[in-house]
Design a protein around this motif. Structure first.
Motif, PDB file in Angstrom:
ATOM      1  N   ALA A  45       2.708  13.640  11.898  1.00  0.00           N
ATOM      2  CA  ALA A  45       2.608  12.493  11.011  1.00  0.00           C
ATOM      3  C   ALA A  45       3.741  11.537  11.370  1.00  0.00           C
ATOM      4  N   ALA A  46       3.469  10.247  11.271  1.00  0.00           N
ATOM      5  CA  ALA A  46       4.454   9.226  11.619  1.00  0.00           C
ATOM      6  C   ALA A  46       5.170   8.716  10.373  1.00  0.00           C
ATOM      7  N   SER A  47       6.472   8.537  10.476  1.00  0.00           N
ATOM      8  CA  SER A  47       7.250   7.967   9.382  1.00  0.00           C
ATOM      9  C   SER A  47       6.960   6.467   9.295  1.00  0.00           C
ATOM     10  N   ASP A  48       7.448   5.837   8.250  1.00  0.00           N
ATOM     11  CA  ASP A  48       7.179   4.413   8.034  1.00  0.00           C
ATOM     12  C   ASP A  48       7.480   3.535   9.259  1.00  0.00           C
ATOM     13  N   PRO A  49       8.655   3.662   9.889  1.00  0.00           N
ATOM     14  CA  PRO A  49       8.931   2.791  11.041  1.00  0.00           C
ATOM     15  C   PRO A  49       7.969   2.993  12.224  1.00  0.00           C
ATOM     16  N   ARG A  50       7.432   4.183  12.391  1.00  0.00           N
ATOM     17  CA  ARG A  50       6.503   4.501  13.488  1.00  0.00           C
ATOM     18  C   ARG A  50       5.056   4.210  13.119  1.00  0.00           C
ATOM     19  N   TRP A  51       4.736   4.160  11.832  1.00  0.00           N
ATOM     20  CA  TRP A  51       3.365   4.079  11.337  1.00  0.00           C
ATOM     21  C   TRP A  51       2.653   2.802  11.778  1.00  0.00           C
ATOM     22  N   ASN A  52       3.309   1.668  11.647  1.00  0.00           N
ATOM     23  CA  ASN A  52       2.761   0.376  12.090  1.00  0.00           C
ATOM     24  C   ASN A  52       1.366   0.115  11.508  1.00  0.00           C
ATOM     25  N   ASN A  53       1.245   0.271  10.190  1.00  0.00           N
ATOM     26  CA  ASN A  53      -0.023   0.040   9.478  1.00  0.00           C
ATOM     27  C   ASN A  53      -1.197   0.834  10.057  1.00  0.00           C
ATOM     28  N   GLY A  54      -0.918   2.026  10.549  1.00  0.00           N
ATOM     29  CA  GLY A  54      -1.969   2.900  11.068  1.00  0.00           C
ATOM     30  C   GLY A  54      -2.285   2.707  12.537  1.00  0.00           C
ATOM     31  N   ALA A  55      -1.621   1.754  13.202  1.00  0.00           N
ATOM     32  CA  ALA A  55      -1.901   1.501  14.625  1.00  0.00           C
ATOM     33  C   ALA A  55      -1.519   2.689  15.499  1.00  0.00           C
ATOM     34  N   THR A  56      -0.688   3.575  14.991  1.00  0.00           N
ATOM     35  CA  THR A  56      -0.254   4.740  15.772  1.00  0.00           C
ATOM     36  C   THR A  56      -1.237   5.917  15.672  1.00  0.00           C
ATOM     37  N   CYS A  57      -2.245   5.808  14.789  1.00  0.00           N
ATOM     38  CA  CYS A  57      -3.250   6.877  14.659  1.00  0.00           C
ATOM     39  C   CYS A  57      -3.887   7.189  16.013  1.00  0.00           C
ATOM     40  N   GLY A  58      -3.974   8.465  16.323  1.00  0.00           N
ATOM     41  CA  GLY A  58      -4.626   8.906  17.548  1.00  0.00           C
ATOM     42  C   GLY A  58      -3.776   8.819  18.795  1.00  0.00           C
ATOM     43  N   LYS A  59      -2.588   8.257  18.703  1.00  0.00           N
ATOM     44  CA  LYS A  59      -1.716   8.165  19.881  1.00  0.00           C
ATOM     45  C   LYS A  59      -1.022   9.510  20.100  1.00  0.00           C
ATOM     46  N   PHE A  60      -0.690   9.767  21.352  1.00  0.00           N
ATOM     47  CA  PHE A  60      -0.042  11.021  21.727  1.00  0.00           C
ATOM     48  C   PHE A  60       1.417  10.761  22.081  1.00  0.00           C
ATOM     49  N   PHE A  61       2.286  11.676  21.669  1.00  0.00           N
ATOM     50  CA  PHE A  61       3.710  11.583  21.954  1.00  0.00           C
ATOM     51  C   PHE A  61       4.212  12.906  22.520  1.00  0.00           C
ATOM     52  N   ASN A  62       5.012  12.811  23.572  1.00  0.00           N
ATOM     53  CA  ASN A  62       5.691  13.973  24.147  1.00  0.00           C
ATOM     54  C   ASN A  62       7.020  14.087  23.410  1.00  0.00           C
ATOM     55  N   VAL A  63       7.243  15.221  22.754  1.00  0.00           N
ATOM     56  CA  VAL A  63       8.414  15.409  21.903  1.00  0.00           C
ATOM     57  C   VAL A  63       9.271  16.554  22.450  1.00  0.00           C
ATOM     58  N   THR A  64      10.579  16.309  22.524  1.00  0.00           N
ATOM     59  CA  THR A  64      11.530  17.300  23.009  1.00  0.00           C
ATOM     60  C   THR A  64      12.673  17.419  22.011  1.00  0.00           C
ATOM     61  N   CYS A  65      13.009  18.634  21.641  1.00  0.00           N
ATOM     62  CA  CYS A  65      14.172  18.885  20.787  1.00  0.00           C
ATOM     63  C   CYS A  65      15.431  18.642  21.619  1.00  0.00           C
ATOM     64  N   THR A  66      16.393  17.896  21.035  1.00  0.00           N
ATOM     65  CA  THR A  66      17.636  17.625  21.755  1.00  0.00           C
ATOM     66  C   THR A  66      18.861  18.225  21.075  1.00  0.00           C
ATOM     67  N   GLY A  67      18.695  18.743  19.843  1.00  0.00           N
ATOM     68  CA  GLY A  67      19.846  19.358  19.192  1.00  0.00           C
ATOM     69  C   GLY A  67      19.691  19.483  17.696  1.00  0.00           C
ATOM     70  N   PRO A  68      20.704  20.074  17.066  1.00  0.00           N
ATOM     71  CA  PRO A  68      20.662  20.302  15.622  1.00  0.00           C
ATOM     72  C   PRO A  68      21.075  19.066  14.825  1.00  0.00           C
ATOM     73  N   THR A  69      20.634  19.018  13.580  1.00  0.00           N
ATOM     74  CA  THR A  69      21.112  18.003  12.632  1.00  0.00           C
ATOM     75  C   THR A  69      21.868  18.664  11.490  1.00  0.00           C
ATOM     76  N   ASN A  70      21.933  19.980  11.516  1.00  0.00           N
ATOM     77  CA  ASN A  70      22.567  20.743  10.445  1.00  0.00           C
ATOM     78  C   ASN A  70      23.266  21.960  11.051  1.00  0.00           C
ATOM     79  N   PRO A  71      23.811  22.858  10.233  1.00  0.00           N
ATOM     80  CA  PRO A  71      24.585  23.988  10.769  1.00  0.00           C
ATOM     81  C   PRO A  71      23.808  25.048  11.552  1.00  0.00           C
TER      82      PRO A  71
END
Length: 126
Positions: free
Chosen positions: A51-77
């Motif tokens: 699911a896309a957050s508000d900044p990525r959503w773009n009024n639904g224009a991002t529906c059906g698009k594919f993204f390559n996602v890589t973990c780069t590190g922690p945000t917590n302990p």
């Protein structure tokens, strides 16, 4: 005339570095209820989704698009949450107010990071 193997390796390495340089940093969380979705209603789209957050959503224009996602590190302990893998996800939903740039399915999140972390730093590219 055949291209020498060393030249092909150099070209591959440059292409990889170029794609990494184009990646956008962000954060990812995960969710577990995939239907209904903002993009596809009650039609399931599998489990390697996001699911896309508000900044990525773009009024639904991002529906059906594919993204390559890589973990780069922690945000917590939670130390060293990343598995070293990347995953390609399909945007199927909108997550207004979610805690990350992308809200990955639990299956997708688990592929790239330990779910105990809950939130991770990512790089993503379409």
């Amino acid at each position: 005339m055949a291209i020498p193997k060393s030249i092909l390796l150099i070209i591959g390495g440059v292409a990889t570095l170029f794609s990494i340089a184009l990646a956008t940093p962000g954060t990812a969380t995960f969710y577990t209820n995939y239907v209904p979705s903002a993009c596809y209603g009650n039609t399931p789209q599998g489990t390697i989704i996001a699911a896309a957050s508000d900044p990525r959503w773009n009024n639904g224009a991002t529906c059906g698009k594919f993204f390559n996602v890589t973990c780069t590190g922690p945000t917590n302990p939670v130390p060293h949450p990343c598995t070293g893998k990347s995953i390609v996800v399909k945007i199927v939903d909108h997550c207004p107010g979610c805690g990350g740039t992308l809200d990955l399915s639990k299956e997708a999140f688990s592929t790239i990071a330990n779910p105990v972390a809950g939130v991770i730093k990512i790089d993503y590219v379409q």
